[in-house]
Design a protein around this motif. Structure first.
Motif, PDB file in Angstrom:
ATOM      1  N   SER A   1      10.807   5.796   0.188  1.00  0.00           N
ATOM      2  CA  SER A   1      11.407   6.017  -1.128  1.00  0.00           C
ATOM      3  C   SER A   1      10.638   5.250  -2.205  1.00  0.00           C
ATOM      4  CB  SER A   1      12.863   5.567  -1.106  1.00  0.00           C
ATOM      5  OG  SER A   1      13.443   5.703  -2.384  1.00  0.00           O
ATOM      6  N   TYR A   2      10.174   5.977  -3.204  1.00  0.00           N
ATOM      7  CA  TYR A   2       9.403   5.419  -4.325  1.00  0.00           C
ATOM      8  C   TYR A   2       8.132   4.691  -3.875  1.00  0.00           C
ATOM      9  CZ  TYR A   2      12.982   6.973  -7.477  1.00  0.00           C
ATOM     10  OH  TYR A   2      13.843   7.777  -8.200  1.00  0.00           O
ATOM     11  N   ARG A   3       7.692   4.966  -2.655  1.00  0.00           N
ATOM     12  CA  ARG A   3       6.420   4.412  -2.162  1.00  0.00           C
ATOM     13  C   ARG A   3       5.473   5.518  -1.730  1.00  0.00           C
ATOM     14  NH1 ARG A   3       6.265   0.902   2.292  1.00  0.00           N
ATOM     15  NH2 ARG A   3       8.138   1.770   3.247  1.00  0.00           N
ATOM     16  N   ALA A   4       5.825   6.774  -2.068  1.00  0.00           N
ATOM     17  CA  ALA A   4       4.994   7.924  -1.702  1.00  0.00           C
ATOM     18  C   ALA A   4       4.906   8.869  -2.902  1.00  0.00           C
ATOM     19  CB  ALA A   4       5.576   8.644  -0.481  1.00  0.00           C
TER      20      ALA A   4
ATOM     21  N   VAL B   1      11.804  18.528  -0.050  1.00  0.00           N
ATOM     22  CA  VAL B   1      11.727  18.606  -1.514  1.00  0.00           C
ATOM     23  C   VAL B   1      12.952  17.953  -2.154  1.00  0.00           C
ATOM     24  CG1 VAL B   1      11.735  20.182  -3.482  1.00  0.00           C
ATOM     25  CG2 VAL B   1      10.207  20.614  -1.538  1.00  0.00           C
ATOM     26  N   ARG B   2      14.108  18.161  -1.581  1.00  0.00           N
ATOM     27  CA  ARG B   2      15.320  17.518  -2.127  1.00  0.00           C
ATOM     28  C   ARG B   2      15.168  15.998  -2.090  1.00  0.00           C
ATOM     29  NH1 ARG B   2      19.079  19.352   1.381  1.00  0.00           N
ATOM     30  NH2 ARG B   2      18.901  21.406   0.424  1.00  0.00           N
ATOM     31  N   TRP B   3      14.657  15.486  -0.973  1.00  0.00           N
ATOM     32  CA  TRP B   3      14.414  14.038  -0.881  1.00  0.00           C
ATOM     33  C   TRP B   3      13.367  13.624  -1.912  1.00  0.00           C
ATOM     34  CZ3 TRP B   3       9.896  11.367  -0.106  1.00  0.00           C
ATOM     35  CH2 TRP B   3      10.021   9.987   0.084  1.00  0.00           C
ATOM     36  N   GLY B   4      12.278  14.386  -2.018  1.00  0.00           N
ATOM     37  CA  GLY B   4      11.193  14.032  -2.921  1.00  0.00           C
ATOM     38  C   GLY B   4      11.620  13.968  -4.371  1.00  0.00           C
ATOM     39  N   GLU B   5      12.453  14.918  -4.784  1.00  0.00           N
ATOM     40  CA  GLU B   5      12.905  14.945  -6.178  1.00  0.00           C
ATOM     41  C   GLU B   5      13.795  13.756  -6.505  1.00  0.00           C
ATOM     42  OE1 GLU B   5      11.935  17.676  -8.690  1.00  0.00           O
ATOM     43  OE2 GLU B   5      10.496  17.011  -7.170  1.00  0.00           O
ATOM     44  N   ALA B   6      14.436  13.197  -5.487  1.00  0.00           N
ATOM     45  CA  ALA B   6      15.324  12.040  -5.704  1.00  0.00           C
ATOM     46  C   ALA B   6      14.622  10.708  -5.451  1.00  0.00           C
ATOM     47  CB  ALA B   6      16.548  12.160  -4.790  1.00  0.00           C
ATOM     48  N   ASN B   7      13.375  10.755  -4.955  1.00  0.00           N
ATOM     49  CA  ASN B   7      12.736   9.514  -4.505  1.00  0.00           C
ATOM     50  C   ASN B   7      11.308   9.325  -5.021  1.00  0.00           C
ATOM     51  OD1 ASN B   7      14.616   8.056  -2.377  1.00  0.00           O
ATOM     52  ND2 ASN B   7      14.864  10.265  -2.085  1.00  0.00           N
ATOM     53  N   GLY B   8      11.031   9.875  -6.186  1.00  0.00           N
ATOM     54  CA  GLY B   8       9.802   9.531  -6.886  1.00  0.00           C
ATOM     55  C   GLY B   8       8.545  10.282  -6.504  1.00  0.00           C
ATOM     56  N   VAL B   9       8.652  11.416  -5.827  1.00  0.00           N
ATOM     57  CA  VAL B   9       7.452  12.184  -5.508  1.00  0.00           C
ATOM     58  C   VAL B   9       6.944  12.868  -6.783  1.00  0.00           C
ATOM     59  CG1 VAL B   9       6.519  14.153  -4.235  1.00  0.00           C
ATOM     60  CG2 VAL B   9       8.011  12.517  -3.086  1.00  0.00           C
ATOM     61  N   GLU B  10       5.666  12.658  -7.068  1.00  0.00           N
ATOM     62  CA  GLU B  10       5.043  13.211  -8.270  1.00  0.00           C
ATOM     63  C   GLU B  10       4.318  14.522  -7.989  1.00  0.00           C
ATOM     64  OE1 GLU B  10       2.543  10.005  -9.526  1.00  0.00           O
ATOM     65  OE2 GLU B  10       4.218   8.591  -9.634  1.00  0.00           O
TER      66      GLU B  10
ATOM     67  N   ILE C   1       0.864  -1.182   0.000  1.00  0.00           N
ATOM     68  CA  ILE C   1       0.000   0.000   0.000  1.00  0.00           C
ATOM     69  C   ILE C   1       0.901   1.233   0.000  1.00  0.00           C
ATOM     70  CG2 ILE C   1      -1.788   1.253   1.273  1.00  0.00           C
ATOM     71  CD1 ILE C   1      -2.608  -1.498   0.073  1.00  0.00           C
ATOM     72  N   TYR C   2       0.571   2.199  -0.830  1.00  0.00           N
ATOM     73  CA  TYR C   2       1.376   3.418  -0.898  1.00  0.00           C
ATOM     74  C   TYR C   2       1.134   4.291   0.321  1.00  0.00           C
ATOM     75  CZ  TYR C   2       2.517   2.307  -5.729  1.00  0.00           C
ATOM     76  OH  TYR C   2       2.985   1.695  -6.857  1.00  0.00           O
ATOM     77  N   ALA C   3       2.154   5.045   0.705  1.00  0.00           N
ATOM     78  CA  ALA C   3       2.048   5.978   1.828  1.00  0.00           C
ATOM     79  C   ALA C   3       1.783   7.383   1.305  1.00  0.00           C
ATOM     80  CB  ALA C   3       3.338   5.967   2.640  1.00  0.00           C
ATOM     81  N   GLU C   4       1.027   8.150   2.080  1.00  0.00           N
ATOM     82  CA  GLU C   4       0.895   9.581   1.823  1.00  0.00           C
ATOM     83  C   GLU C   4       1.328  10.306   3.097  1.00  0.00           C
ATOM     84  OE1 GLU C   4      -2.161  12.380  -0.578  1.00  0.00           O
ATOM     85  OE2 GLU C   4      -3.020  11.299   1.111  1.00  0.00           O
ATOM     86  N   PRO C   5       2.636  10.402   3.301  1.00  0.00           N
ATOM     87  CA  PRO C   5       3.141  11.017   4.538  1.00  0.00           C
ATOM     88  C   PRO C   5       2.800  12.494   4.606  1.00  0.00           C
ATOM     89  CG  PRO C   5       4.936  10.603   2.995  1.00  0.00           C
ATOM     90  CD  PRO C   5       3.721   9.972   2.409  1.00  0.00           C
TER      91      PRO C   5
END
Length: 254
Positions: free
Chosen positions: A180-183, A218-227, A156-160
């Motif tokens: 990572s890549y699950r949110a 945001v730095r983490w998100g850009e490297a870990n699949g945040v759309e 199940i995907y997370a929405e932190p």
């Protein structure tokens, strides 16, 4: 970060949407938003809201669905999601009466069943995480960690959510790293330290006005699949649209 990745959670403008949906979508467009996240129709028909979404050219950054619908209305969820051309659906929050061990277990099992059932249609099923999902634990981990932990290759995907993590006394920057890549979509709200965790009137504030380190998020998100980075403002002292505009401009600046 691209401007089109910044979304408005429509729960923020629930009162405005109920009163005048067209003016609400127009105002969000004027702020600069190109995406919105659905959170119920606020008394209007899905077709009416869909028409306005199309009229103002919004992308749909996921849909929040009431908890019980995942148990009793899968066909209705599919119909609504296909109408809005959005296959990322989140359990909005686990109902209060299900906030116990058996409820968490039942929720995970059902969400996995729905994910298994709908994955062939390209759906992604996820869970949003209010504060109790961080204060309560199951099997020694947070509720969000437990429900989103994969089983037999299915997850199940997370929405932190930065605010609720902060309310629970955790560091959002560190918590986000688990997903990572699950949110694909994350919720951004700022939090001011020094107030009671339940004092939303004072500890919830616009992005850039509190203590959450959004540059690192945001730095983490850009490297870990945040759309999509979804701005949600449950409460505002300066007017909801002003709050959303302030948060939008800040997020765009970083």
């Amino acid at each position: 970060m691209e401007k089109k990745k910044i979304a408005a959670q429509l729960y923020s403008v629930r009162k405005e949407l109920a009163k005048n949906p067209e003016e609400t979508f127009k105002a969000l467009k004027e702020i600069g938003f190109e995406a919105v996240q659905l959170d119920g129709m606020r008394g209007h028909s899905p077709k009416e809201i869909k028409s306005l979404v199309d009229q103002y050219g919004f992308e749909i950054a996921g849909m929040h669905i009431k908890h019980d619908r995942f148990f009793h209305d899968i066909d209705g969820i599919i119909e609504e999601a296909l109408l809005f051309n959005c296959k990322t659906i989140y359990d909005k929050y686990i109902d209060d009466e299900e906030q116990h061990l058996d409820g968490y277990v039942k929720t995970k099992q059902q969400l996995l069943r729905v994910q298994e059932q709908l994955k062939g249609l390209g759906f992604r099923v996820g869970l949003h995480c209010p504060e109790y999902d961080f204060n309560n634990q199951i099997e020694g981990v947070t509720v969000l960690d437990y429900i989103t932990a994969p089983e037999y290759g299915l997850g199940i995907y997370a929405e932190p959510d930065t605010y609720w993590m902060s309310v629970a006394g955790k560091d959002p920057v560190e918590e986000f790293k688990k997903f990572s890549y699950r949110a694909p979509i994350v919720h951004l709200k700022d939090y001011k330290k020094g107030f009671d965790p339940k004092d939303m009137d004072n500890n919830l504030t616009e992005l850039g006005s509190g203590d959450v380190r959004f540059d690192q998020i945001v730095r983490w998100g850009e490297a870990n699949g945040v759309e999509y980075y979804c701005i949600e403002q449950d409460y505002s002292k300066i007017g909801m649209l002003h709050s959303l505009a302030k948060s939008f401009d800040y997020l765009l600046s970083i």
